[in-house]
Design an enzyme around this catalytic site. Structure first.
Site: not given
Length: 455
Positions: A336, A135
């Site tokens: 993101d 992530d």
């Protein structure tokens, strides 16, 4: 949670003659090879799998699309709260790792990140392989560790046993890595009665991991890449982590994997997020700079660990949306890997929605589906979807394919625009990044895009 990217799982589709999913029923023998990754003069290379791919080593449990969107919305609210430096309601008031060890209050869950693309890492001595999510919105890496004093979710393979690794060491409460947890996780560290540092990583969808901070050898194939890799040894891990062993963080923080490998390989990484019928990659280290068009990373006092960019325009069918330039600049924009659906400033989203409705006027409108309010009945053919480009400062452009623009819901009885409005924070999500090469060159403070990274 953000490559193996938000513990809010995405719903990425592949275009055939329409926008409908076409997953494979099985993997080829080549796909089944355990592509651990390798280290050479160009850096580290990992293979990425979509969690719903038949080739994924840790498939995520089935979730309804409405549940996926609900978790995605929770992540966005968490990011917005994080940028406002406010808190959300805590997921749990306290957790106890051991009756005689420590009682740890969990803060709100305003640290974000956990994701849905998976890869493998080697850890410990002797080396064992673990499936991890990766992530860009998270800093601290962690994995489940025995004895799992509170809770471990089901994972592929055995849970890591630090007692069985000859190179594992715990991190003391006075160590700088322990003091760095507040900036890495946005949660304060704690200390056990044995003077072992305790971390808590909480995520926008109420998932969390709590455990002991440790160091061990990170390996890539037969090569030791990092002798003192700092990570969390999770004793209570609950939420939407699928069957992965844990998470790898790539945010701009000294405890992230990128920062720990940076002195040896350089402070840059690139990836391609695959569809369910392909594989992608994550590379840490050098890359081919001529391949990409770039936009500057934007500095922000709101959060110095996230990756901010400046969106300057959106075109549909070659025409700019009829909005003022100020409509793009009033909202901070993050790229993101963990958010699924891209969020646009309200005026920009309304103009995009109107342009898509005009282009698809031969399709009947359908009711809104969760956060998606520009929907059509049936399956929209790829050939009917107009060209949509997202333009960034410096001229870097994401030229979106139909699968990056529209998404099927309700078993293809409804097709919706894969964007949503947000006045709190604009986010370039992983739906729009899918199949592009994306490079994060932290050393030169720029992000680059290139088409055709993976199919």
């Amino acid at each position: 949670m953000g490559l193996l990217l938000l513990v809010t799982t995405s719903f990425l589709l592949t275009v055939a003659s329409s926008l409908r999913d076409v997953p494979r029923s099985s993997c080829s023998s080549k796909d089944k090879v355990d592509e651990l990754h390798h280290l050479n003069s160009s850096g580290i290379h990992f293979t990425l799998h979509h969690p719903r791919s038949p080739c994924s080593p840790a498939p995520f449990p089935s979730l309804s699309f409405s549940a996926i969107l609900s978790h995605d919305d929770a992540r966005v609210r968490s990011l917005a709260a994080r940028l406002r430096n406010t808190t959300l309601a805590p997921s749990r008031s306290s957790l106890i790792l051991h009756p005689d060890a420590a009682s740890i209050p969990l803060s709100s869950g305003t640290s974000v990140g956990v994701g849905n693309y998976v890869t493998r890492v080697g850890l410990g001595t002797p080396v064992k392989s673990y499936v991890m999510v990766v992530d860009t919105g998270s800093s601290l890496s962690w994995l489940q560790c025995s004895p799992c004093r509170v809770s471990c979710h089901s994972q592929v393979g055995a849970v890591f046993d630090p007692a069985a690794s000859a190179t594992y060491r715990s991190v003391s409460c006075s160590a700088p890595e322990c003091h760095g947890l507040l900036s890495a996780t946005l949660n304060p560290s704690s200390c056990s009665v044995a003077n072992v540092c305790i971390y808590q990583a909480s995520y926008g969808d109420t998932s969390f991991s709590v455990g002991y901070l440790g160091k061990d050898s990170l390996s890539l194939g037969s090569t030791r890449a990092l002798a003192d890799f700092v990570y969390g040894c999770g004793q209570d891990n609950e939420g939407l982590f699928g069957k992965s062993a844990g998470l790898i963080g790539l945010a701009r923080n000294e405890l992230s994997l990128l920062s720990q490998l940076g002195p040896r390989l350089g402070h840059s990484f690139s990836y391609c997020l695959p569809t369910m019928v392909s594989t992608g990659y994550l590379s840490i280290g050098s890359y081919n700079p001529a391949q990409f068009s770039y936009t500057p990373m934007v500095s922000s006092s709101l959060d110095d660990t996230l990756y901010f960019v400046r969106l300057t325009g959106v075109t549909v069918g070659g025409k700019n949306l009829p909005v003022r330039a100020s409509a793009y600049t009033g909202t901070p924009t993050i790229i993101d890997s963990g958010t699924v659906i891209t969020r646009l400033p309200p005026d920009v989203y309304t103009a995009l929605s109107n342009a898509i409705v005009a282009a698809l006027k031969r399709y009947k409108r359908a009711p809104a589906y969760s956060i998606l309010d520009t929907c059509f009945r049936g399956t929209v053919k790829a050939s009917a979807v107009p060209a949509v480009n997202m333009v960034f400062e410096g001229g870097a452009t994401l030229k979106l394919a139909p699968r990056n623009v529209m998404i099927n819901v309700d078993d293809a009885t409804t097709t919706c625009l894969a964007f949503a409005p947000s006045g709190r924070v604009a986010i370039i999500g992983n739906r729009q990044q899918q199949t592009f090469n994306v490079v994060y060159d932290v050393a030169k403070s720029r992000i680059g895009f290139a088409a055709g990274g993976c199919s």
